[in-house]
Design a protein around this motif. Structure first.
Motif, PDB file in Angstrom:
ATOM      1  N   SER A 237      -5.700  17.519  64.377  1.00 44.51           N
ATOM      2  CA  SER A 237      -6.181  18.030  65.669  1.00 44.51           C
ATOM      3  C   SER A 237      -6.721  19.447  65.512  1.00 44.51           C
ATOM      4  O   SER A 237      -6.351  20.168  64.575  1.00 44.51           O
ATOM      5  CB  SER A 237      -5.064  18.027  66.720  1.00 44.51           C
ATOM      6  N   LEU A 238      -7.584  19.807  66.438  1.00 51.68           N
ATOM      7  CA  LEU A 238      -8.125  21.165  66.450  1.00 51.68           C
ATOM      8  C   LEU A 238      -7.020  22.188  66.709  1.00 51.68           C
ATOM      9  O   LEU A 238      -6.982  23.256  66.100  1.00 51.68           O
ATOM     10  CB  LEU A 238      -9.214  21.267  67.532  1.00 51.68           C
ATOM     11  N   ARG A 239      -6.102  21.837  67.621  1.00 54.88           N
ATOM     12  CA  ARG A 239      -4.984  22.735  67.932  1.00 54.88           C
ATOM     13  C   ARG A 239      -4.163  23.064  66.691  1.00 54.88           C
ATOM     14  O   ARG A 239      -3.790  24.208  66.447  1.00 54.88           O
ATOM     15  CB  ARG A 239      -4.081  22.067  68.972  1.00 54.88           C
ATOM     16  N   LEU A 240      -3.883  22.035  65.906  1.00 55.83           N
ATOM     17  CA  LEU A 240      -3.124  22.246  64.672  1.00 55.83           C
ATOM     18  C   LEU A 240      -3.935  23.097  63.694  1.00 55.83           C
ATOM     19  O   LEU A 240      -3.399  24.005  63.056  1.00 55.83           O
ATOM     20  CB  LEU A 240      -2.761  20.893  64.036  1.00 55.83           C
ATOM     21  N   ALA A 241      -5.232  22.823  63.619  1.00 54.68           N
ATOM     22  CA  ALA A 241      -6.103  23.596  62.714  1.00 54.68           C
ATOM     23  C   ALA A 241      -6.062  25.075  63.081  1.00 54.68           C
ATOM     24  O   ALA A 241      -5.974  25.951  62.208  1.00 54.68           O
ATOM     25  CB  ALA A 241      -7.534  23.069  62.780  1.00 54.68           C
ATOM     26  N   GLN A 242      -6.104  25.362  64.387  1.00 52.01           N
ATOM     27  CA  GLN A 242      -6.086  26.755  64.836  1.00 52.01           C
ATOM     28  C   GLN A 242      -4.762  27.430  64.485  1.00 52.01           C
ATOM     29  O   GLN A 242      -4.736  28.563  64.018  1.00 52.01           O
ATOM     30  CB  GLN A 242      -6.352  26.808  66.356  1.00 52.01           C
ATOM     31  N   ALA A 243      -3.666  26.699  64.699  1.00 58.41           N
ATOM     32  CA  ALA A 243      -2.347  27.267  64.413  1.00 58.41           C
ATOM     33  C   ALA A 243      -2.166  27.505  62.913  1.00 58.41           C
ATOM     34  O   ALA A 243      -1.628  28.538  62.493  1.00 58.41           O
ATOM     35  CB  ALA A 243      -1.252  26.346  64.948  1.00 58.41           C
ATOM     36  N   ILE A 244      -2.630  26.581  62.091  1.00 59.26           N
ATOM     37  CA  ILE A 244      -2.513  26.752  60.634  1.00 59.26           C
ATOM     38  C   ILE A 244      -3.381  27.915  60.175  1.00 59.26           C
ATOM     39  O   ILE A 244      -2.965  28.751  59.367  1.00 59.26           O
ATOM     40  CB  ILE A 244      -2.925  25.460  59.886  1.00 59.26           C
ATOM     41  N   SER A 245      -4.581  27.965  60.700  1.00 61.34           N
ATOM     42  CA  SER A 245      -5.499  29.027  60.286  1.00 61.34           C
ATOM     43  C   SER A 245      -4.906  30.402  60.590  1.00 61.34           C
ATOM     44  O   SER A 245      -4.976  31.325  59.776  1.00 61.34           O
ATOM     45  CB  SER A 245      -6.846  28.853  60.991  1.00 61.34           C
ATOM     46  N   GLN A 246      -4.285  30.502  61.754  1.00 60.92           N
ATOM     47  CA  GLN A 246      -3.680  31.758  62.164  1.00 60.92           C
ATOM     48  C   GLN A 246      -2.550  32.167  61.205  1.00 60.92           C
ATOM     49  O   GLN A 246      -2.497  33.308  60.736  1.00 60.92           O
ATOM     50  CB  GLN A 246      -3.106  31.570  63.562  1.00 60.92           C
ATOM     51  N   GLU A 247      -1.684  31.220  60.916  1.00 57.68           N
ATOM     52  CA  GLU A 247      -0.552  31.505  60.029  1.00 57.68           C
ATOM     53  C   GLU A 247      -1.031  31.812  58.605  1.00 57.68           C
ATOM     54  O   GLU A 247      -0.534  32.739  57.959  1.00 57.68           O
ATOM     55  CB  GLU A 247       0.408  30.311  60.032  1.00 57.68           C
ATOM     56  N   ALA A 248      -2.011  31.053  58.122  1.00 63.20           N
ATOM     57  CA  ALA A 248      -2.536  31.268  56.766  1.00 63.20           C
ATOM     58  C   ALA A 248      -3.159  32.665  56.671  1.00 63.20           C
ATOM     59  O   ALA A 248      -2.995  33.362  55.664  1.00 63.20           O
ATOM     60  CB  ALA A 248      -3.562  30.197  56.417  1.00 63.20           C
ATOM     61  N   THR A 249      -3.840  33.078  57.726  1.00 62.47           N
ATOM     62  CA  THR A 249      -4.463  34.391  57.738  1.00 62.47           C
ATOM     63  C   THR A 249      -3.403  35.490  57.619  1.00 62.47           C
ATOM     64  O   THR A 249      -3.586  36.456  56.877  1.00 62.47           O
ATOM     65  CB  THR A 249      -5.295  34.573  59.029  1.00 62.47           C
ATOM     66  N   LEU A 250      -2.280  35.303  58.314  1.00 61.71           N
ATOM     67  CA  LEU A 250      -1.169  36.261  58.199  1.00 61.71           C
ATOM     68  C   LEU A 250      -0.675  36.354  56.749  1.00 61.71           C
ATOM     69  O   LEU A 250      -0.309  37.424  56.271  1.00 61.71           O
ATOM     70  CB  LEU A 250       0.009  35.843  59.085  1.00 61.71           C
ATOM     71  N   LEU A 251      -0.648  35.198  56.083  1.00 63.08           N
ATOM     72  CA  LEU A 251      -0.169  35.148  54.692  1.00 63.08           C
ATOM     73  C   LEU A 251      -1.273  35.533  53.703  1.00 63.08           C
ATOM     74  O   LEU A 251      -1.062  35.473  52.493  1.00 63.08           O
ATOM     75  CB  LEU A 251       0.334  33.738  54.349  1.00 63.08           C
ATOM     76  N   GLU A 252      -2.453  35.875  54.243  1.00 65.40           N
ATOM     77  CA  GLU A 252      -3.621  36.184  53.404  1.00 65.40           C
ATOM     78  C   GLU A 252      -3.922  35.038  52.449  1.00 65.40           C
ATOM     79  O   GLU A 252      -4.126  35.217  51.248  1.00 65.40           O
ATOM     80  CB  GLU A 252      -3.421  37.504  52.641  1.00 65.40           C
ATOM     81  N   ARG A 253      -3.910  33.826  53.018  1.00 66.03           N
ATOM     82  CA  ARG A 253      -4.201  32.626  52.234  1.00 66.03           C
ATOM     83  C   ARG A 253      -5.276  31.819  52.916  1.00 66.03           C
ATOM     84  O   ARG A 253      -5.503  31.957  54.113  1.00 66.03           O
ATOM     85  CB  ARG A 253      -2.948  31.732  52.231  1.00 66.03           C
ATOM     86  N   ILE A 254      -5.903  30.949  52.146  1.00 67.63           N
ATOM     87  CA  ILE A 254      -6.799  29.951  52.727  1.00 67.63           C
ATOM     88  C   ILE A 254      -6.278  28.593  52.273  1.00 67.63           C
ATOM     89  O   ILE A 254      -6.238  28.314  51.074  1.00 67.63           O
ATOM     90  CB  ILE A 254      -8.256  30.170  52.272  1.00 67.63           C
ATOM     91  N   LEU A 255      -5.812  27.787  53.216  1.00 64.87           N
ATOM     92  CA  LEU A 255      -5.216  26.501  52.848  1.00 64.87           C
ATOM     93  C   LEU A 255      -6.276  25.401  52.779  1.00 64.87           C
ATOM     94  O   LEU A 255      -6.965  25.137  53.766  1.00 64.87           O
ATOM     95  CB  LEU A 255      -4.144  26.094  53.869  1.00 64.87           C
ATOM     96  N   PRO A 256      -6.413  24.734  51.624  1.00 68.47           N
ATOM     97  CA  PRO A 256      -7.280  23.562  51.545  1.00 68.47           C
ATOM     98  C   PRO A 256      -6.727  22.436  52.414  1.00 68.47           C
ATOM     99  O   PRO A 256      -5.521  22.136  52.335  1.00 68.47           O
ATOM    100  CB  PRO A 256      -7.234  23.188  50.051  1.00 68.47           C
ATOM    101  N   VAL A 257      -7.566  21.840  53.229  1.00 68.34           N
ATOM    102  CA  VAL A 257      -7.118  20.758  54.115  1.00 68.34           C
ATOM    103  C   VAL A 257      -8.116  19.611  54.091  1.00 68.34           C
ATOM    104  O   VAL A 257      -9.298  19.788  53.795  1.00 68.34           O
ATOM    105  CB  VAL A 257      -6.973  21.233  55.588  1.00 68.34           C
ATOM    106  N   LEU A 258      -7.614  18.427  54.419  1.00 65.90           N
ATOM    107  CA  LEU A 258      -8.463  17.258  54.628  1.00 65.90           C
ATOM    108  C   LEU A 258      -8.323  16.850  56.083  1.00 65.90           C
ATOM    109  O   LEU A 258      -7.260  17.017  56.686  1.00 65.90           O
ATOM    110  CB  LEU A 258      -8.025  16.105  53.715  1.00 65.90           C
TER     111      LEU A 258
END
Ligand SMILES: *Cc1c(COP(=O)(O)O)cnc(C)c1O
Length: 242
Positions: free
Chosen positions: A115-136
């Motif tokens: 879902s887009l909602r999940l994508a937004q939440a993951i992106s936010q958390e990954a940004t805090l961790l200074e990471r970019i998570l590969p996703v499918l």
């Protein structure tokens, strides 16, 4: 006890070799290079100890469908001596938003972004961790209402937002075939996924490289490989006869 665990170790080694041989054969039959298809060893059927034995047999990429089981296994693996090849973990099942924080540092890919909602939440958390998570992006191309995954229009909505999701890198699609269909139907469904990928790559083009197709399980990996899978998620075949 020692004899029993030696037997288990041997069985797991045999299963691992058999699965990787069968995947390589399916690649050759499809005119593809075996190194272009990775086996994700799905460890959801067993506890951490058996999963660890499979790692010792040569599996270095593991998939779990429940975050809690993934956490437990990662913790157990960390308590064991290091292996020559570092282990990678992929989450292949639904990620609840309240489990993002704990799961994100442990995985190298999420197959099941749904879902887009999940994508937004993951992106936010990954940004805090200074990471970019590969996703499918998990897509449902079957008529099977019980199956998880996004519709094509949900997928397009998410892709329309991808520039606002700096913490994730969208690498491709993940799909499952309908339950209990024949090999031909499964292959047609997998081909639909590949065609969808090609079409999305064409329309979203720049800034996206949808190179990965996660499809195929123990019963239908040959059809998936023939249709272009780059990641096959194999569970049952690895744990048989234990
Ligand atoms: C369990 C599971 C698999 C593995 O299925 P097998 O048929 O046991 O190989 C693959 N993908 C997902 C998402 C799963 O939950």
């Amino acid at each position: 006890m020692q004899a029993a665990s030696d037997l288990t170790a041997r069985l797991l080694r045999d299963n691992w070799l058999k699965v990787t041989d069968q995947v390589a054969e399916a690649c050759l039959a499809a005119g593809r290079q075996p190194h272009n298809v990775r086996v994700v060893g799905v460890s959801k059927y067993v506890g951490p100890e058996l999963a660890w034995q499979l790692a010792q047999a040569g599996c270095s990429l593991f998939g779990e469908n429940r975050p809690q089981s993934l956490w437990d296994k990662v913790a157990y693996f960390a308590s064991q001596p290091p292996l020559a090849t570092p282990i990678q973990w992929h989450l292949i099942g639904h990620l609840q938003r309240n489990k993002i924080k704990r799961t994100l540092p442990l995985i190298s890919m999420l197959h099941s972004l749904d879902s887009l909602r999940l994508a937004q939440a993951i992106s936010q958390e990954a940004t805090l961790l200074e990471r970019i998570l590969p996703v499918l992006l998990e897509v449902n191309v079957t008529q099977d209402a019980s199956k998880t995954g996004m519709t094509v229009s949900q997928l397009e909505e998410l892709l329309d937002h991808h520039e606002h999701l700096p913490g994730i890198k969208i690498c491709g699609l993940m799909a499952m075939s309908s339950l209990a269909v024949d090999a031909q139907t499964a292959q047609r469904e997998f081909e639909q996924v590949r065609e969808l990928r090609d079409q999305l790559q064409g329309s979203y083009g720049q800034g996206l490289a949808l190179n990965e197709l996660s499809m195929g399980m123990s019963g239908d990996f040959r059809a998936a490989i023939a249709a272009g899978a780059t990641l096959v998620r194999i569970g049952s075949n690895l744990w048989q006869s234990l």
